[in-house]
Design an enzyme around this catalytic site. Structure first.
Site, PDB file in Angstrom:
ATOM      1  N   SER A 139       0.857  -1.175   0.000  1.00  0.00           N
ATOM      2  CA  SER A 139       0.000   0.000   0.000  1.00  0.00           C
ATOM      3  C   SER A 139       0.897   1.230   0.000  1.00  0.00           C
ATOM      4  O   SER A 139       1.878   1.292  -0.754  1.00  0.00           O
ATOM      5  CB  SER A 139      -0.945  -0.046   1.207  1.00  0.00           C
ATOM      6  OG  SER A 139      -1.814   1.068   1.208  1.00  0.00           O
ATOM      7  N   TYR A 153      -5.298   8.083  -6.676  1.00  0.00           N
ATOM      8  CA  TYR A 153      -4.366   7.144  -6.047  1.00  0.00           C
ATOM      9  C   TYR A 153      -4.842   6.754  -4.651  1.00  0.00           C
ATOM     10  O   TYR A 153      -4.843   5.565  -4.294  1.00  0.00           O
ATOM     11  CB  TYR A 153      -2.986   7.792  -5.986  1.00  0.00           C
ATOM     12  CG  TYR A 153      -1.895   6.920  -5.414  1.00  0.00           C
ATOM     13  CD1 TYR A 153      -1.374   5.858  -6.150  1.00  0.00           C
ATOM     14  CD2 TYR A 153      -1.353   7.186  -4.164  1.00  0.00           C
ATOM     15  CE1 TYR A 153      -0.355   5.075  -5.650  1.00  0.00           C
ATOM     16  CE2 TYR A 153      -0.325   6.409  -3.649  1.00  0.00           C
ATOM     17  CZ  TYR A 153       0.165   5.349  -4.396  1.00  0.00           C
ATOM     18  OH  TYR A 153       1.184   4.568  -3.885  1.00  0.00           O
ATOM     19  N   LYS A 157      -5.750   3.012  -3.115  1.00  0.00           N
ATOM     20  CA  LYS A 157      -5.025   2.466  -1.964  1.00  0.00           C
ATOM     21  C   LYS A 157      -5.938   2.282  -0.756  1.00  0.00           C
ATOM     22  O   LYS A 157      -5.796   1.306  -0.012  1.00  0.00           O
ATOM     23  CB  LYS A 157      -3.848   3.378  -1.605  1.00  0.00           C
ATOM     24  CG  LYS A 157      -2.697   3.341  -2.589  1.00  0.00           C
ATOM     25  CD  LYS A 157      -2.068   1.967  -2.688  1.00  0.00           C
ATOM     26  CE  LYS A 157      -0.797   1.984  -3.540  1.00  0.00           C
ATOM     27  NZ  LYS A 157      -0.221   0.626  -3.721  1.00  0.00           N
TER      28      LYS A 157
END
Length: 279
Positions: A139, A153, A157
């Site tokens: 991660s 993003y 994640k």
């Protein structure tokens, strides 16, 4: 390292550069065998030569389910089992939420979230049947907190974090573990390959600041990926491995400050939060 964990088989995605490559080397240093993968496996020739019969390479594109299944089958045919899978392949889109297109958002999710989920689901039945194994999810600090301009993003994640924490609880009684790794800024090729949206002037003071800081950080990242990979291997084979492993001084400091701020807000609004109970 114990006799039971010596010489385990690792399957790692995204091994052409950065953390993926360093994890291959760290696993080899620990006495393990590795199936190193990349979309273009020819980029892994030096790793295969270095590792000898303890390294094999194959193509794996995390956006292609058939490619994932083929890589898993190749690993089993080569080494007979899979003990550790590392979901390392990734990408980053930089831009404010208004700036990126839905196609760009979906592309980000395909690589970072759905790709990792697909690889995970391909190996879970194998690990469940053998009653052991570890799934390492690469991660990010951005999986725990957010910065302007990283919305796509962060979305991917954070989704990976939620899936992985749930999976850890589901697999624990079956002898299978999950390790979520959250690196800060490491000196890899990752920041050099960021995709950037067209910028809207209105976001100059928010996501625009992030754009500038990202550019300034290039080749000045404070953390060493070789040391990061070694730390992951050490945590994975420790007696009491964590669910989450934060890496880097920047990671530890920012996560701590973020959670202290969050807990302070919980305390400030606790009376109102608790006022919703049925009387």
């Amino acid at each position: 390292m114990t006799d039971e964990t010596q010489g385990q088989v690792w399957l790692i995605t995204g091994c052409s550069t950065g953390f993926g490559r360093e994890l291959v080397l760290a696993a080899l240093a620990g006495g393990h065998r590795v199936m190193a993968t990349a979309r273009r496996p020819e980029t892994l020739a030096d790793l295969a030569e270095f590792g000898g019969d303890r390294v094999s390479t194959t193509a794996l594109d995390v956006t292609d389910p058939a490619s994932i299944q083929a890589a898993v089958k190749t690993t089993l045919a080569t080494f007979g089992r899979i003990d550790v899978v590392v979901n390392n392949a990734g990408s980053m889109l930089l831009g404010a939420v208004e700036e990126f297109t839905m196609a760009e958002l979906r592309s980000q999710m395909e690589v970072v979230f759905f790709g990792a989920a697909e690889v995970t689901k391909a190996v879970v039945p194998l690990m469940r049947d053998q009653g052991s194994g570890t799934i390492v999810q690469m991660s990010s600090l951005g999986g725990l907190m957010t910065y302007p301009g990283y919305g796509a993003y962060h979305s991917a994640k954070w989704a990976l974090e939620g899936l992985s924490e749930t999976l850890a609880a589901e697999l624990a009684p079956l002898g299978v573990r999950v390790l979520i790794v959250e690196p800060g800024a490491f000196r890899t090729e990752f920041n050099r390959n960021i995709n950037k949206t067209n910028e809207i002037a209105a976001y100059h003071e928010s996501s625009g600041v992030t754009r500038n800081l990202t550019d300034q950080l290039l080749d000045a990242e404070p953390n060493d990926p070789a040391k990061g990979a070694a730390a992951i291997v050490k945590a994975l084979y420790s007696k009491n491995p964590p669910l989450r492993l934060v890496l880097g001084n920047d990671g530890v400091d920012q996560v701590r400050a973020h959670h202290e701020f969050f807990l302070a807000q919980v305390a400030d609004w606790e009376a109102l939060s608790r006022s919703t109970a049925m009387s």
